[in-house]
Each structure stands twice: as structure tokens, then as C-alpha cells.
Write an enzyme that holds these catalytic residues in place. Structure first.
Site, short mmCIF file in Angstrom:
data_model
loop_
_atom_site.label_atom_id
_atom_site.label_comp_id
_atom_site.label_asym_id
_atom_site.label_seq_id
_atom_site.Cartn_x
_atom_site.Cartn_y
_atom_site.Cartn_z
N GLY A 1 39.70 36.65 38.46
CA GLY A 1 41.06 36.26 38.82
C GLY A 1 41.21 36.27 40.32
N GLY A 2 42.03 35.38 40.87
CA GLY A 2 42.21 35.32 42.32
C GLY A 2 40.89 35.08 43.01
N ASP A 3 40.53 35.99 43.92
CA ASP A 3 39.25 35.86 44.65
C ASP A 3 38.26 36.93 44.21
OD1 ASP A 3 40.67 37.94 45.72
OD2 ASP A 3 40.09 37.55 47.79
N GLU A 4 38.38 37.38 42.97
CA GLU A 4 37.48 38.38 42.42
C GLU A 4 36.54 37.77 41.39
OE1 GLU A 4 40.10 42.47 42.84
OE2 GLU A 4 39.98 41.49 40.90
#
Length: 348
Positions: A98-101
Site C-alpha cells: 500500500g502507498g509506497d510500501e
């Protein structure tokens, strides 16, 4: 005649794929990762080998996403996904958490060094410039590693421990990796407790400022001062700055704390002036995270307008070390013609 499209085999396969994959990168999502991780743990237990989870978070992705627009950020995430895919075997799994993970599942390894080698390979692959349209972007990552069975025997524990190790890597200066250690959970629990205390301090307005004067050694006159934020909690008393400031930065609380300190300085200067005191410029410490906030110039302008304080009495101070560890920062031009004096302080 009408029919339910969901009963179509093709449509069913498409819906199943969408349920288990990230729509932006096409990578497996958390649901599919947990399924494969549980399967990998079962096989590892049966065949006496190890499993590794590599949890990575991109460093300073948000400033790129905010300043260059989300379309550029999305393209950068796709580029990261491609490079991660080039670093692993076909039997391994990359998940966009999710996001930048992202999370990398190494389904079978013989020794911890195998996971370390992949983590180093990933750091090297991501560090090369990403050409996104007309932009040449550079990105690094912070990586945490957990191993089955050393660091957990179920999927949730392994994922949480890899996440904990990743935060330890980020707090160690970013662009590095950390293997999970049991005492990291104690550190994380302590940080969580401090973050809770800071939320409480903001709510109770128990943050306050100490003023450190600067004196001309030749005349003995006060020429300026520095405002230092301090926190007094009703439960633990005074908190050491080196304990709560790093937590404030990583949690994002440094922005409301900094804004409160800025307002307090401007109001205090005007109050002293009203009492007949000859006021001097006061420097307010600004973190590199606050410098990335596009609303900072507007907020400064609003405080100055609210208090009527002249701009030359307000200085912003940032440490060299903060700038060195956060190179993608910059304060845009002053709001409505207001200019700011920014001091760069060497922190030894």
C-alpha cells in the site's frame, strides 16, 4: 434475455485476479501475499528450510508525489515494481503493501545471508536514477527483514516484525536494511508510548518554550535568542528533547508542534514589546519535514498578520544534519512578498 456476467468463467477469473492484485502495479496485494506466506511457512516446516520477508518503504516519496503530481508518483511506483521484480526468483513474491510500501517474500532460503544479499541488491537497483518523463528521479528505501522460524512462526508475526525492523532502518538514516531483533519491539513500544504522550501534550497544551539568549561577547548585549520547544507531560513530567523530537518527526506531529511554537514566539514578542521590553529577533527551529510542507509560507504569513510582528524579528533555523539527511527539501518563496531569514546551524 439477461444473464449474470459473474457466472462467465472469463469474468470470474478477472474478478479473482483483481481481488488479489494491486491495480496500479499489477503486483500481488496483501491478501495474496498472506496466502503464499502461509503456504511457504508450511513447506519450510516440512522440509526444514527458512523463509524471509523483506519489508521496504521508499524514503522521501511523499515530497516527490506532492511536488511533481500523483501521475509522476504512480509512474515511479511502477518503475520500482519492475526493478524489484528483476531482483528476485520466479518462485518468490513481491507485494505492494500500500502507498509506497512493498513486501518481498523469499519462499525458500538456506541462511539469513541469502535475504541480506537480496536486500543489498534491491537497494542498489532502486538507487539508480528513474527516468519518468522529463524527470530524472532518485529514490532510496529503508528495509526490514524477518526470518522464519527465527523471528516468528506465523504470517502475522513475521510481517509485523519485518515492519518493525524497517522502521529501525528508517530511524538509522534510511537507505539501509536491518534484520529484526527482539529488542526492536521494546523500542517500538517506547516510541508508540511517546507518540501517545505527544498527542496528549498537544491536547492539553502542555508544550512550552525555553528561550536561549545570544549575547555579543564584546558588548554583553543580547542580540537575538533561540526558542526551544519543551514538553511537560502530566504522567511522566518533563520529556527529554532527544526522546520526543525524533518521534515527533517520524509521526508527523512535528508540523503541529512547530506551528504552535511559531505562534507562541510571535505572540510572546508582541507581549514583551507591549510591556516596554526592547525585543530582539528570535529563531524558531524548523525541521526538514516542515520545510517540505507547502503550507508553511502561508502559515507564517498568517501568524505574522495575526500578531502584527515585523518579519525581521522572526528567524527560521534548521540544522545541517537535518538538511543532509533530507535533501529533497526547499522552502518556496515568501507569501505576499514576505521574506524569511533562514539560519543553517552546525550541530555537533
Amino acid at each position: 434475455m439477461f444473464h449474470d456476467a459473474c457466472h462467465s468463467p472469463t469474468q470470474s477469473l478477472k474478478l479473482a485476479y483483481l481481488a488479489q492484485h494491486d491495480s496500479l502495479t499489477g503486483l500481488p496485494n496483501r491478501i495474496l501475499l498472506l496466502e503464499r506466506l502461509s503456504r511457504a511457512i508450511g513447506l519450510a516446516k516440512r522440509h526444514q528450510h527458512q523463509v524471509a520477508l523483506i519489508y521496504l518503504d521508499l524514503d522521501d516519496f511523499k515530497p516527490i508525489n506532492d511536488s511533481l503530481c500523483h501521475a509522476v508518483g504512480d509512474c515511479l511506483l511502477k518503475s520500482v515494481a519492475v526493478r524489484l521484480s528483476d531482483c528476485i526468483r520466479d518462485t518468490d513474491t513481491i507485494c505492494r503493501q500500500g502507498g509506497d510500501e512493498f513486501v518481498v517474500l523469499l519462499s525458500e532460503i538456506e541462511k539469513p545471508q541469502d535475504a541480506v544479499r537480496i536486500a543489498e541488491k534491491i537497494l542498489g537497483a532502486l538507487a539508480a536514477p528513474h527516468q519518468i518523463g522529463n524527470h530524472e528521479l532518485r529514490i532510496t528505501a529503508s528495509i526490514g527483514i524477518s526470518l522464519y522460524p527465527d523471528h516468528g512462526t506465523n504470517d502475522r508475526t513475521l510481517l509485523n516484525n519485518a515492519d518493525t525492523a524497517m522502521y529501525q532502518a528508517k530511524n538509522s538514516g534510511c537507505n539501509t536494511y536491518q534484520l529484526f531483533k527482539a529488542d526492536m519491539n521494546d523500542t517500538r513500544d517506547q516510541r508508540t508510548h511517546i507518540e501517545s504522550q505527544l498527542h496528549q501534550a498537544l491536547k492539553e497544551e502542555s508544550l512550552f518554550l525555553n528561550f536561549q539568549p545570544r549575547v555579543d561577547v564584546t558588548t554583553g548585549d543580547r542580540v537575538s535568542a533561540e526558542a526551544l520547544v519543551r514538553c511537560c507531560n502530566s504522567t511522566v513530567g518533563n520529556m527529554a528533547p532527544m526522546a520526543f523530537l525524533p518521534v515527533a518527526e517520524t509521526s508527523g506531529l512535528i508540523v503541529p508542534i512547530g506551528h504552535r511554537g511559531l505562534r507562541e514566539v510571535c505572540h510572546r514578542l508582541q507581549a514583551w514589546r507591549a510591556e516596554g521590553v526592547n525585543i530582539v529577533p528570535i529563531a524558531v527551529n524548523i525541521s526538514a519535514i516542515e520545510l517540505r510542507d507547502n503550507t508553511l509560507p502561508v502559515r507564517i504569513a498568517e501568524v505574522l498578520a495575526e500578531t502584527g510582528l515585523e518579519t525581521h524579528f522572526l528567524e527560521l533555523e534548521v540544522t545541517e544534519s537535518s538538511l543532509l539527511h533530507n535533501q529533497n527539501v526547499g522552502l518556496k518563496g515568501g507569501e505576499k512578498g514576505i521574506s524569511y531569514k533562514i539560519l543553517v546551524r552546525s550541530h555537533c
